[in-house]
Design a protein around this motif. Structure first.
Motif, mmCIF file in Angstrom:
data_model
loop_
_atom_site.group_PDB
_atom_site.id
_atom_site.type_symbol
_atom_site.label_atom_id
_atom_site.label_comp_id
_atom_site.label_asym_id
_atom_site.label_seq_id
_atom_site.Cartn_x
_atom_site.Cartn_y
_atom_site.Cartn_z
ATOM 1 N N GLU A 211 41.330 26.083 54.635
ATOM 2 C CA GLU A 211 42.785 26.090 54.722
ATOM 3 C C GLU A 211 43.396 26.869 53.559
ATOM 4 O O GLU A 211 44.394 27.581 53.723
ATOM 5 N N GLN A 212 42.794 26.754 52.388
ATOM 6 C CA GLN A 212 43.279 27.511 51.238
ATOM 7 C C GLN A 212 43.067 29.009 51.443
ATOM 8 O O GLN A 212 43.909 29.820 51.065
ATOM 9 N N ILE A 213 41.927 29.367 52.055
ATOM 10 C CA ILE A 213 41.647 30.780 52.307
ATOM 11 C C ILE A 213 42.600 31.338 53.364
ATOM 12 O O ILE A 213 43.066 32.475 53.275
ATOM 13 N N ASN A 214 42.914 30.523 54.350
ATOM 14 C CA ASN A 214 43.767 30.987 55.450
ATOM 15 C C ASN A 214 45.187 31.333 55.001
ATOM 16 O O ASN A 214 45.856 32.147 55.642
ATOM 17 N N VAL A 215 45.656 30.685 53.946
ATOM 18 C CA VAL A 215 47.025 30.953 53.505
ATOM 19 C C VAL A 215 47.082 32.077 52.475
ATOM 20 O O VAL A 215 48.171 32.419 51.984
ATOM 21 N N THR A 216 45.953 32.650 52.144
ATOM 22 C CA THR A 216 45.917 33.792 51.224
ATOM 23 C C THR A 216 46.102 35.080 52.010
ATOM 24 O O THR A 216 45.919 35.112 53.237
ATOM 25 N N PRO A 217 46.431 36.197 51.334
ATOM 26 C CA PRO A 217 46.602 37.474 52.047
ATOM 27 C C PRO A 217 45.283 38.164 52.393
ATOM 28 O O PRO A 217 45.289 39.339 52.775
ATOM 29 N N ILE A 218 44.159 37.447 52.276
ATOM 30 C CA ILE A 218 42.853 38.036 52.602
ATOM 31 C C ILE A 218 42.795 38.339 54.092
ATOM 32 O O ILE A 218 43.109 37.477 54.932
ATOM 33 N N LYS A 219 42.400 39.551 54.422
ATOM 34 C CA LYS A 219 42.277 39.928 55.829
ATOM 35 C C LYS A 219 40.981 39.381 56.433
ATOM 36 O O LYS A 219 40.032 39.072 55.717
ATOM 37 N N LYS A 220 40.992 39.322 57.763
ATOM 38 C CA LYS A 220 39.851 38.702 58.438
ATOM 39 C C LYS A 220 38.558 39.466 58.198
ATOM 40 O O LYS A 220 37.506 38.865 57.965
ATOM 41 N N HIS A 221 38.602 40.803 58.237
ATOM 42 C CA HIS A 221 37.374 41.552 58.049
ATOM 43 C C HIS A 221 36.862 41.452 56.613
ATOM 44 O O HIS A 221 35.654 41.509 56.366
ATOM 45 N N HIS A 222 37.788 41.272 55.643
ATOM 46 C CA HIS A 222 37.350 41.047 54.269
ATOM 47 C C HIS A 222 36.614 39.718 54.161
ATOM 48 O O HIS A 222 35.577 39.620 53.484
ATOM 49 N N PHE A 223 37.149 38.710 54.816
ATOM 50 C CA PHE A 223 36.539 37.381 54.766
ATOM 51 C C PHE A 223 35.148 37.397 55.399
ATOM 52 O O PHE A 223 34.196 36.839 54.829
ATOM 53 N N ILE A 224 35.016 38.028 56.546
ATOM 54 C CA ILE A 224 33.718 38.088 57.229
ATOM 55 C C ILE A 224 32.706 38.874 56.399
ATOM 56 O O ILE A 224 31.545 38.478 56.259
ATOM 57 N N LEU A 225 33.136 40.001 55.822
ATOM 58 C CA LEU A 225 32.232 40.789 54.980
ATOM 59 C C LEU A 225 31.800 39.996 53.751
ATOM 60 O O LEU A 225 30.642 40.075 53.316
ATOM 61 N N GLY A 226 32.722 39.239 53.173
ATOM 62 C CA GLY A 226 32.383 38.418 52.014
ATOM 63 C C GLY A 226 31.360 37.350 52.339
ATOM 64 O O GLY A 226 30.561 36.948 51.474
ATOM 65 N N LYS A 227 31.376 36.869 53.565
ATOM 66 C CA LYS A 227 30.391 35.883 53.991
ATOM 67 C C LYS A 227 29.068 36.537 54.387
ATOM 68 O O LYS A 227 28.002 35.937 54.247
ATOM 69 N N LEU A 228 29.115 37.747 54.886
ATOM 70 C CA LEU A 228 27.928 38.409 55.419
ATOM 71 C C LEU A 228 27.065 39.049 54.335
ATOM 72 O O LEU A 228 25.839 38.916 54.345
ATOM 73 N N ILE A 229 27.687 39.751 53.383
ATOM 74 C CA ILE A 229 26.939 40.558 52.414
ATOM 75 C C ILE A 229 25.969 39.728 51.559
ATOM 76 O O ILE A 229 24.817 40.137 51.358
ATOM 77 N N PRO A 230 26.364 38.547 51.022
ATOM 78 C CA PRO A 230 25.409 37.793 50.196
ATOM 79 C C PRO A 230 24.118 37.435 50.937
ATOM 80 O O PRO A 230 23.022 37.557 50.368
ATOM 81 N N PHE A 231 24.230 37.011 52.183
ATOM 82 C CA PHE A 231 23.030 36.618 52.905
ATOM 83 C C PHE A 231 22.279 37.836 53.440
ATOM 84 O O PHE A 231 21.082 37.748 53.723
ATOM 85 N N TRP A 232 22.962 38.954 53.562
ATOM 86 C CA TRP A 232 22.269 40.206 53.847
ATOM 87 C C TRP A 232 21.367 40.573 52.673
ATOM 88 O O TRP A 232 20.221 40.987 52.856
ATOM 89 N N ILE A 233 21.870 40.391 51.471
ATOM 90 C CA ILE A 233 21.069 40.667 50.262
ATOM 91 C C ILE A 233 19.906 39.685 50.165
ATOM 92 O O ILE A 233 18.756 40.071 49.884
ATOM 93 N N LEU A 234 20.169 38.393 50.413
ATOM 94 C CA LEU A 234 19.105 37.395 50.352
ATOM 95 C C LEU A 234 18.034 37.660 51.413
ATOM 96 O O LEU A 234 16.843 37.452 51.166
ATOM 97 N N GLY A 235 18.461 38.124 52.570
ATOM 98 C CA GLY A 235 17.492 38.457 53.616
ATOM 99 C C GLY A 235 16.562 39.577 53.184
ATOM 100 O O GLY A 235 15.343 39.535 53.464
ATOM 101 N N ASN A 236 17.093 40.577 52.514
ATOM 102 C CA ASN A 236 16.261 41.664 52.002
ATOM 103 C C ASN A 236 15.314 41.176 50.905
ATOM 104 O O ASN A 236 14.174 41.653 50.804
ATOM 105 N N ILE A 237 15.769 40.226 50.094
ATOM 106 C CA ILE A 237 14.896 39.656 49.062
ATOM 107 C C ILE A 237 13.733 38.903 49.708
ATOM 108 O O ILE A 237 12.574 39.034 49.290
ATOM 109 N N VAL A 238 14.040 38.117 50.736
ATOM 110 C CA VAL A 238 12.990 37.381 51.454
ATOM 111 C C VAL A 238 11.998 38.352 52.083
ATOM 112 O O VAL A 238 10.778 38.143 52.034
ATOM 113 N N PHE A 239 12.505 39.422 52.651
ATOM 114 C CA PHE A 239 11.626 40.411 53.266
ATOM 115 C C PHE A 239 10.714 41.061 52.219
ATOM 116 O O PHE A 239 9.517 41.268 52.460
ATOM 117 N N THR A 240 11.257 41.354 51.046
ATOM 118 C CA THR A 240 10.453 41.946 49.976
ATOM 119 C C THR A 240 9.375 40.974 49.510
ATOM 120 O O THR A 240 8.211 41.366 49.305
#
Length: 372
Positions: A211-240
């Motif tokens: 709810e706090q995030i929803n009332v901020t001016p953060i756009k939807k694609h920024h929010f999704i990218l912020g959630k996606l990139i960390p686990f994309w990095i962790l996935g590459n670490i696991v693969f390595t």
């Protein structure tokens, strides 16, 4: 970019505060890659066999010795009646029964033929099929040896023979670990990239920070990218880590271009993470997200070609696998690591996974309902 940077700082702080996630990412995949390939072996050995020897001749003893010395069979019963041997099958102490009839050696020498009786416990179809094939092959080899001993030199005209020299490509020693490790590594990367992202947005909903995030001016694609990139990095670490374990423990090194392998993994993680985020946007609790993701993961894994060849599936199942991203990853992993395939060989799979990534992430962005 500044907005995404702040979101990434927030996500990584949450990840490093949660020791369970770190253990899941760093320790669990390594342990699973050490254990699962040792257990995932389709080579059937130690097939329990009961033998009924009604002949007790030198030939019957040689046949039994040849069977037990093959390494595939373990003699669990040497009975004098089929009724007693069948009790071993009923108690699951025997998988096959071989009955050698009376007069086995005499008929083989005088009549040039003799029938043997084989009864197979077919409850486990794979074990029964392979056990029967192994036993039939041993009997054929024994029969060939007997014929060589019985044929007198010069009695028959020499016949032309065909000699076959086989060469095993990509896995010359037929080591099953070489075939299974790339597939299991693909599953582990999928689990990390899919499950963790599926629980991410839902966790924000449960603790109330969404709810706090929803009332901020953060756009939807920024929010999704912020959630996606960390686990994309962790996935590459696991693969390595998986590649390192595969090299140190199983001696498997990619024959193809490792940068091409990482490029495909990068696109694949975008697709599977996007799928996890899409699931997360539909669910309200982590329990719901886990059950939904578990359902899809079971389908992806069992129909991904890891345990069952896709070519042997019915037509409708082959059609379903076209929408299974895991099937493409397992295929490409084995192609690059074992066969040394290049970009042209995996271009079709890469294009399909790229399409999955675009569709799933776009769907996740559209489906995420942000109120201002």
């Amino acid at each position: 970019m500044r907005t995404i940077k702040f979101l990434l700082q927030k996500e990584f702080r949450q990840i490093f505060r949660n020791r369970a996630i770190l253990a899941m990412v760093m320790v669990m995949p390594v342990m699973q890659l050490l254990i699962l390939p040792l257990a995932s072996n389709y080579e059937v050995k130690n097939v329990n066999i009961a033998v009924i020897d009604n002949d007790h001749s030198s030939y019957s003893q040689k046949l039994i010795s040849k069977i037990t010395a093959s390494g595939y069979f373990k003699l669990t019963g040497y009975d004098f009646s089929f009724k007693e041997a069948f009790k071993l099958i009923e108690s699951d102490k025997a998988d096959l029964i071989l009955e050698i009839p009376h007069g086995f050696e005499r008929n083989l020498v005088r009549e040039d033929e003799q029938k043997l009786f084989i009864a197979v416990n077919a409850i486990n179809g794979t074990k029964a099929n392979l056990g029967g094939v192994y036993l039939t092959g041993i009997i054929k080899n024994f029969n060939a040896d007997v014929r060589v001993q019985l044929v007198q030199p010069g009695k028959f005209n020499q016949q032309p023979t065909i000699t076959i020299a086989s060469s095993n490509w990509f896995n010359p020693y037929l080591n099953y670990h070489v075939f299974m490790v790339p597939g299991i590594l693909a599953i582990l990367v999928t689990m990390i990239g899919g499950f963790l992202t599926a629980l991410n947005i839902v966790k924000e909903k449960e603790v109330g920070t969404i709810e706090q995030i929803n009332v901020t001016p953060i756009k939807k694609h920024h929010f999704i990218l912020g959630k996606l990139i960390p686990f994309w990095i962790l996935g590459n670490i696991v693969f390595t880590l998986g590649l390192i374990v595969s090299w140190l423990i199983y001696g498997i090194t990619p024959l193809g271009n490792i940068l091409l392998l990482y490029a495909f993994i990068a696109v694949y993680l975008l697709a599977i993470s996007g799928f996890g985020l899409l699931i997360s946007t539909f669910c309200d609790t982590q329990q719901q997200a886990m059950f939904v993701m578990f359902f899809f993961m079971m389908v992806f894994i069992l129909m991904g070609g890891l345990f069952t060849s896709i070519d042997s599936m019915p037509d409708w199942a082959k059609f379903v696998t076209k929408f299974n991203p895991v099937a493409y990853l397992i295929d490409v992993m084995r192609m690059i690591i074992l066969k040394g395939s290049g970009f042209k060989d995996i271009a079709k799979q890469l294009g399909t996974i790229g399409l999955f990534a675009v569709v799933l992430n776009s769907w996740a962005i559209i489906n995420y309902k942000k109120t201002s």
